[in-house]
Design a protein around this motif. Structure first.
Motif, PDB file in Angstrom:
ATOM      1  N   ASN A  11      -6.414   8.055  -3.716  1.00  0.00           N
ATOM      2  CA  ASN A  11      -4.993   7.323  -2.944  1.00  0.00           C
ATOM      3  C   ASN A  11      -4.514   6.229  -3.653  1.00  0.00           C
ATOM      4  O   ASN A  11      -4.316   5.064  -2.523  1.00  0.00           O
ATOM      5  N   GLU A  12      -4.219   5.886  -4.641  1.00  0.00           N
ATOM      6  CA  GLU A  12      -3.514   5.022  -5.538  1.00  0.00           C
ATOM      7  C   GLU A  12      -4.043   4.014  -5.429  1.00  0.00           C
ATOM      8  O   GLU A  12      -3.456   2.780  -5.815  1.00  0.00           O
ATOM      9  N   ASN A  13      -5.330   4.070  -5.455  1.00  0.00           N
ATOM     10  CA  ASN A  13      -5.843   2.509  -5.383  1.00  0.00           C
ATOM     11  C   ASN A  13      -7.174   2.063  -6.669  1.00  0.00           C
ATOM     12  O   ASN A  13      -8.137   3.367  -6.877  1.00  0.00           O
ATOM     13  N   GLY A  14      -7.661   0.918  -7.561  1.00  0.00           N
ATOM     14  CA  GLY A  14      -8.866   1.254  -8.041  1.00  0.00           C
ATOM     15  C   GLY A  14      -8.397   2.112  -9.995  1.00  0.00           C
ATOM     16  O   GLY A  14      -9.588   2.362 -11.198  1.00  0.00           O
ATOM     17  N   GLU A  68      -5.891  -0.218  10.372  1.00  0.00           N
ATOM     18  CA  GLU A  68      -6.057  -0.287   9.458  1.00  0.00           C
ATOM     19  C   GLU A  68      -6.037   0.370   7.866  1.00  0.00           C
ATOM     20  O   GLU A  68      -7.303   1.380   7.652  1.00  0.00           O
ATOM     21  N   PRO A  69      -5.417   0.791   7.005  1.00  0.00           N
ATOM     22  CA  PRO A  69      -5.349   1.733   5.520  1.00  0.00           C
ATOM     23  C   PRO A  69      -6.185   0.825   5.163  1.00  0.00           C
ATOM     24  O   PRO A  69      -6.045  -0.310   4.796  1.00  0.00           O
ATOM     25  N   ILE A  70      -6.826   1.728   4.276  1.00  0.00           N
ATOM     26  CA  ILE A  70      -8.567   0.774   2.785  1.00  0.00           C
ATOM     27  C   ILE A  70      -7.683   1.478   2.452  1.00  0.00           C
ATOM     28  O   ILE A  70      -7.900   2.307   1.638  1.00  0.00           O
ATOM     29  N   THR A  71      -7.073   0.447   1.399  1.00  0.00           N
ATOM     30  CA  THR A  71      -6.172   1.272   0.290  1.00  0.00           C
ATOM     31  C   THR A  71      -6.825   0.050  -1.165  1.00  0.00           C
ATOM     32  O   THR A  71      -7.688  -0.786  -1.199  1.00  0.00           O
ATOM     33  N   GLY A  72      -6.081  -0.990  -1.713  1.00  0.00           N
ATOM     34  CA  GLY A  72      -6.681  -2.156  -2.738  1.00  0.00           C
ATOM     35  C   GLY A  72      -7.487  -2.715  -1.571  1.00  0.00           C
ATOM     36  O   GLY A  72      -7.090  -3.391  -0.493  1.00  0.00           O
ATOM     37  N   HIS A  73      -8.500  -3.499  -2.435  1.00  0.00           N
ATOM     38  CA  HIS A  73      -9.207  -4.238  -1.914  1.00  0.00           C
ATOM     39  C   HIS A  73     -10.463  -3.681  -1.222  1.00  0.00           C
ATOM     40  O   HIS A  73     -11.584  -3.880  -0.679  1.00  0.00           O
ATOM     41  N   GLY A  74     -10.170  -2.294  -0.940  1.00  0.00           N
ATOM     42  CA  GLY A  74     -11.789  -1.452  -0.122  1.00  0.00           C
ATOM     43  C   GLY A  74     -11.623  -1.752   1.067  1.00  0.00           C
ATOM     44  O   GLY A  74     -10.394  -2.428   1.767  1.00  0.00           O
ATOM     45  N   TRP A  75     -12.966  -1.745   0.617  1.00  0.00           N
ATOM     46  CA  TRP A  75     -13.623  -1.498   2.594  1.00  0.00           C
ATOM     47  C   TRP A  75     -13.546  -3.382   3.278  1.00  0.00           C
ATOM     48  O   TRP A  75     -13.621  -3.638   4.663  1.00  0.00           O
ATOM     49  N   GLN A  76     -13.151  -3.923   2.537  1.00  0.00           N
ATOM     50  CA  GLN A  76     -13.177  -5.477   3.385  1.00  0.00           C
ATOM     51  C   GLN A  76     -11.422  -5.556   3.833  1.00  0.00           C
ATOM     52  O   GLN A  76     -11.675  -6.459   4.678  1.00  0.00           O
ATOM     53  N   PRO A 110     -22.712   1.184  -4.646  1.00  0.00           N
ATOM     54  CA  PRO A 110     -22.209   0.657  -3.664  1.00  0.00           C
ATOM     55  C   PRO A 110     -21.197  -0.160  -3.388  1.00  0.00           C
ATOM     56  O   PRO A 110     -20.475   0.197  -2.815  1.00  0.00           O
ATOM     57  N   ALA A 111     -22.552  -1.156  -3.507  1.00  0.00           N
ATOM     58  CA  ALA A 111     -21.917  -2.467  -2.623  1.00  0.00           C
ATOM     59  C   ALA A 111     -20.578  -3.268  -3.945  1.00  0.00           C
ATOM     60  O   ALA A 111     -20.170  -4.141  -3.058  1.00  0.00           O
ATOM     61  N   GLU A 112     -20.252  -2.990  -4.993  1.00  0.00           N
ATOM     62  CA  GLU A 112     -19.393  -3.163  -5.605  1.00  0.00           C
ATOM     63  C   GLU A 112     -18.519  -2.053  -5.279  1.00  0.00           C
ATOM     64  O   GLU A 112     -17.266  -2.550  -5.148  1.00  0.00           O
ATOM     65  N   MET A 113     -18.885  -0.744  -5.217  1.00  0.00           N
ATOM     66  CA  MET A 113     -17.888  -0.163  -5.213  1.00  0.00           C
ATOM     67  C   MET A 113     -16.788   0.062  -3.959  1.00  0.00           C
ATOM     68  O   MET A 113     -15.191   0.410  -4.227  1.00  0.00           O
ATOM     69  N   ILE A 114     -17.149  -0.945  -3.027  1.00  0.00           N
ATOM     70  CA  ILE A 114     -16.622  -0.092  -1.607  1.00  0.00           C
ATOM     71  C   ILE A 114     -15.285  -1.570  -1.566  1.00  0.00           C
ATOM     72  O   ILE A 114     -14.404  -1.703  -0.537  1.00  0.00           O
ATOM     73  N   LYS A 115     -15.307  -2.514  -2.405  1.00  0.00           N
ATOM     74  CA  LYS A 115     -14.509  -4.019  -2.750  1.00  0.00           C
ATOM     75  C   LYS A 115     -13.582  -2.871  -3.230  1.00  0.00           C
ATOM     76  O   LYS A 115     -12.646  -3.852  -4.141  1.00  0.00           O
ATOM     77  N   ILE A 116     -13.423  -1.938  -4.689  1.00  0.00           N
ATOM     78  CA  ILE A 116     -12.723  -1.341  -5.481  1.00  0.00           C
ATOM     79  C   ILE A 116     -11.743  -0.739  -4.413  1.00  0.00           C
ATOM     80  O   ILE A 116      -9.974  -0.417  -4.703  1.00  0.00           O
ATOM     81  N   LEU A 121     -13.516   6.652   3.089  1.00  0.00           N
ATOM     82  CA  LEU A 121     -12.516   6.344   4.452  1.00  0.00           C
ATOM     83  C   LEU A 121     -11.272   5.103   3.796  1.00  0.00           C
ATOM     84  O   LEU A 121     -10.494   4.394   3.232  1.00  0.00           O
ATOM     85  N   GLY A 122      -9.897   6.478   4.592  1.00  0.00           N
ATOM     86  CA  GLY A 122      -8.677   6.500   3.673  1.00  0.00           C
ATOM     87  C   GLY A 122      -8.134   5.411   5.539  1.00  0.00           C
ATOM     88  O   GLY A 122      -7.640   4.902   4.781  1.00  0.00           O
ATOM     89  N   MET A 123      -8.467   5.327   6.586  1.00  0.00           N
ATOM     90  CA  MET A 123      -8.013   4.382   7.618  1.00  0.00           C
ATOM     91  C   MET A 123      -9.409   4.108   8.400  1.00  0.00           C
ATOM     92  O   MET A 123      -9.769   4.947   8.837  1.00  0.00           O
ATOM     93  N   VAL A 124      -8.728   2.911   9.349  1.00  0.00           N
ATOM     94  CA  VAL A 124     -10.031   2.856  10.413  1.00  0.00           C
ATOM     95  C   VAL A 124      -8.524   2.459  11.346  1.00  0.00           C
ATOM     96  O   VAL A 124      -7.596   1.997  11.305  1.00  0.00           O
ATOM     97  N   ILE A 125      -9.307   3.376  12.217  1.00  0.00           N
ATOM     98  CA  ILE A 125      -8.784   2.660  13.940  1.00  0.00           C
ATOM     99  C   ILE A 125      -8.980   2.245  14.614  1.00  0.00           C
ATOM    100  O   ILE A 125     -10.532   2.640  14.985  1.00  0.00           O
ATOM    101  N   PHE A 126      -8.658   1.259  15.717  1.00  0.00           N
ATOM    102  CA  PHE A 126      -9.438   0.868  16.738  1.00  0.00           C
ATOM    103  C   PHE A 126      -9.509   0.779  17.408  1.00  0.00           C
ATOM    104  O   PHE A 126      -8.042   0.736  18.247  1.00  0.00           O
ATOM    105  N   ALA A 127     -10.234   1.095  18.272  1.00  0.00           N
ATOM    106  CA  ALA A 127     -10.199   2.629  19.510  1.00  0.00           C
ATOM    107  C   ALA A 127     -10.167   1.105  20.884  1.00  0.00           C
ATOM    108  O   ALA A 127     -11.626   0.390  20.202  1.00  0.00           O
ATOM    109  N   GLN A 128      -9.986   1.056  21.669  1.00  0.00           N
ATOM    110  CA  GLN A 128     -10.317  -0.151  23.019  1.00  0.00           C
ATOM    111  C   GLN A 128     -11.882   0.085  23.827  1.00  0.00           C
ATOM    112  O   GLN A 128     -12.341  -0.292  23.674  1.00  0.00           O
TER     113      GLN A 128
END
Length: 179
Positions: A11-14, A68-76, A110-116, A121-128
């Protein structure tokens, strides 16, 4: 509660990393993945536009605490808020084939892949609460998107993302993006 919504690929990153790998592959961008799909097709897989999903969530009366969209900077990106919170990941979505291929052929763990990359994981939606999270998952299904409860958010002394399935922690010291 964190609701994870799938991605369909990079999705346009990495793409710096993806271009570097293409130069090393035996047939470059035409190298086939185990599924038979060519590398260039996999890195250019359609991106998901989440607008309709978010609109339907809001129309349902659910009020996410953050999105939060998970784009550049990955899971960070999960810890983008400046608040001292611990984001505990209990479950992960399936990792798309392209990321497993990149992992194997680049030697990137994998621990580095998630930083790039978004690593599935395309998006995180934080629910109450879990009830809202379950409703978000049902709305995602209506949009033909896979979504799961990925974990929870806790108070902490500093920002960090604890990814239990990968036995790794991302800390705020290494994440320079601020909100």
């Amino acid at each position: 509660v964190m609701v994870f919504v799938e991605s369909t690929g990079p999705n346009e990153n990495g793409f710096t990393s993806l271009r570097q790998l293409a130069a090393q592959l035996p047939q470059g961008y035409r190298t086939k993945l185990p599924s038979g799909k060519e590398y260039w097709q996999s890195i250019n897989n359609r991106s998901v536009l989440y607008t309709a999903l978010i609109q339907d969530i809001l129309k349902s009366g659910i009020q996410p605490t953050n999105i939060e969209p998970i784009t550049g900077h990955g899971w960070q990106k999960i810890m983008r808020s400046k608040k001292p919170l611990r984001y505990v990941v209990e479950e992960m979505l399936p990792v798309p084939e392209i990321f497993r291929f990149v992992e194997k052929h680049s030697g990137t763990p994998p621990a580095e892949m998630i930083k790039i990359f978004n690593y599935g994981l395309g998006m995180v939606i934080f629910a109450q609460n879990e009830n809202d999270a379950s409703k978000i998952i049902q709305i995602a299904k209506k949009h033909k998107l896979k979504a799961i409860i990925g974990g929870k958010v806790e108070q902490a002394k500093q920002r960090e993302v604890v990814i239990k399935p990968l036995k790794t922690t991302l800390s705020s010291e290494t994440f320079l993006l601020h909100q």
